[in-house]
Design a protein around this motif. Structure first.
Motif, short mmCIF file in Angstrom:
data_model
loop_
_atom_site.label_atom_id
_atom_site.label_comp_id
_atom_site.label_asym_id
_atom_site.label_seq_id
_atom_site.Cartn_x
_atom_site.Cartn_y
_atom_site.Cartn_z
N ARG A 158 0.66 -1.25 0.05
CA ARG A 158 -0.05 -0.04 -0.18
C ARG A 158 0.84 1.31 -0.23
O ARG A 158 1.91 1.26 0.98
N PRO A 159 0.49 2.29 -0.79
CA PRO A 159 1.21 3.30 -0.57
C PRO A 159 0.81 4.32 0.43
O PRO A 159 -0.15 4.02 1.17
N PRO A 160 1.79 5.35 0.79
CA PRO A 160 1.46 6.06 1.99
C PRO A 160 0.12 6.59 1.60
O PRO A 160 -0.42 6.93 0.48
N PRO A 161 -0.84 7.08 2.87
CA PRO A 161 -2.02 7.56 2.65
C PRO A 161 -2.19 8.96 1.58
O PRO A 161 -3.05 9.09 1.00
N GLU A 162 -1.11 9.85 1.75
CA GLU A 162 -1.05 10.93 0.88
C GLU A 162 -1.07 10.81 -0.42
O GLU A 162 -1.43 11.52 -1.49
N MET A 163 -0.58 9.51 -1.18
CA MET A 163 -0.38 9.49 -2.35
C MET A 163 -1.38 8.19 -2.94
O MET A 163 -1.28 8.11 -4.02
N ARG A 164 -2.44 7.92 -2.18
CA ARG A 164 -3.32 6.98 -2.74
C ARG A 164 -4.42 8.07 -3.43
O ARG A 164 -4.28 8.97 -3.19
N ARG A 165 -4.97 7.12 -4.32
CA ARG A 165 -5.85 7.78 -5.32
C ARG A 165 -7.07 8.03 -4.32
O ARG A 165 -7.64 7.29 -3.55
N LYS A 166 -7.60 9.10 -4.67
CA LYS A 166 -8.95 9.56 -4.02
C LYS A 166 -10.34 8.95 -4.84
O LYS A 166 -10.36 8.90 -5.91
N ARG A 167 -11.14 8.12 -3.91
CA ARG A 167 -12.36 7.86 -4.45
C ARG A 167 -13.33 8.85 -4.89
O ARG A 167 -13.26 9.83 -3.99
N VAL A 168 -14.09 8.96 -5.85
CA VAL A 168 -15.13 9.90 -6.15
C VAL A 168 -16.10 10.13 -4.95
O VAL A 168 -16.36 11.13 -4.93
N ASP A 169 -16.59 9.11 -4.44
CA ASP A 169 -17.52 9.27 -3.37
C ASP A 169 -16.70 9.96 -2.03
O ASP A 169 -17.83 10.74 -1.42
N ASP A 170 -15.51 9.91 -1.78
CA ASP A 170 -15.05 10.74 -0.76
C ASP A 170 -14.64 12.29 -1.17
O ASP A 170 -14.66 12.94 -0.16
#
Length: 186
Positions: A158-170
């Motif tokens: 898993r990449p670090p939280p700041e590098m993750r792709r954001k979901r459209v629902d979020d």
């Protein structure tokens, strides 16, 4: 190195010797050997030793594991108070019980094993150990952490939280609306 708890070894030795004494007594009585009365005594003594030694004592470290079905025997042994709690008493009791077993070949092995257990109990008593019952305690459940409530959504790595792709629902109030998803829903 840690301190040896002699009573734990004595308990296992005495329980095994109780079974050996019981088995030798059964063989002596069933075979009607000469002096079979000693074998009958060995059967009764073996049962008594097994009932006395089945409940384990609480260890000083607190890492005790009770035997299956030990609770009812623990209550019985605890009921006799200082007679069963004191290891000097157990040492002399096992030594006295083992003497008649030496008069018959079928029960000699149980007699010797019980004598060894008696010596180990004597060492435990000299070291200041005593029998403590293992009684059930209420378990206090710890609250479940946030990371356990929300398990990871992505497989490792898993990449670090700041590098993750954001979901459209979020994304609330996103600047971009996908025209295809809007027309597909209508």
């Amino acid at each position: 190195m840690g301190k040896i708890e002699w009573a734990m070894w004595a308990n296992e030795q005495a329980l095994a010797s109780g079974f050996i004494l019981l088995t030798g007594g059964i063989v002596g009585v069933a075979g009607q050997f000469r002096g079979w009365q000693f074998a009958a005594y060995a059967v009764a003594a073996g049962v008594f030793v097994c009932l006395l030694e089945y409940p384990r004592s609480k260890r000083s470290k607190g890492t005790s594991v009770e035997r299956t079905g030990q609770y009812c025997f623990t209550v019985c042994v605890k009921g006799f108070g200082p007679l069963t709690r004191n290891y000097y008493v157990r040492a002399f009791l096992h030594a006295a019980i083992s003497v008649p077993g030496g008069f018959m070949l079928a029960t000699v092995l149980g007699c010797v094993c019980l004598g060894i257990a008696s010596l180990i109990y004597l060492v435990a008593a000299i070291r200041g150990e005593h029998w403590e019952p293992i009684l059930p305690t209420k378990e206090i459940r710890k609250p479940v952490g946030e990371s356990i409530k929300n398990p990871p959504q992505n497989p490792p790595p898993r990449p670090p939280p700041e590098m993750r792709r954001k979901r459209v629902d979020d994304l609330e109030g996103a600047a971009y609306d996908n025209p295809i998803s809007v027309t597909a829903n209508e």
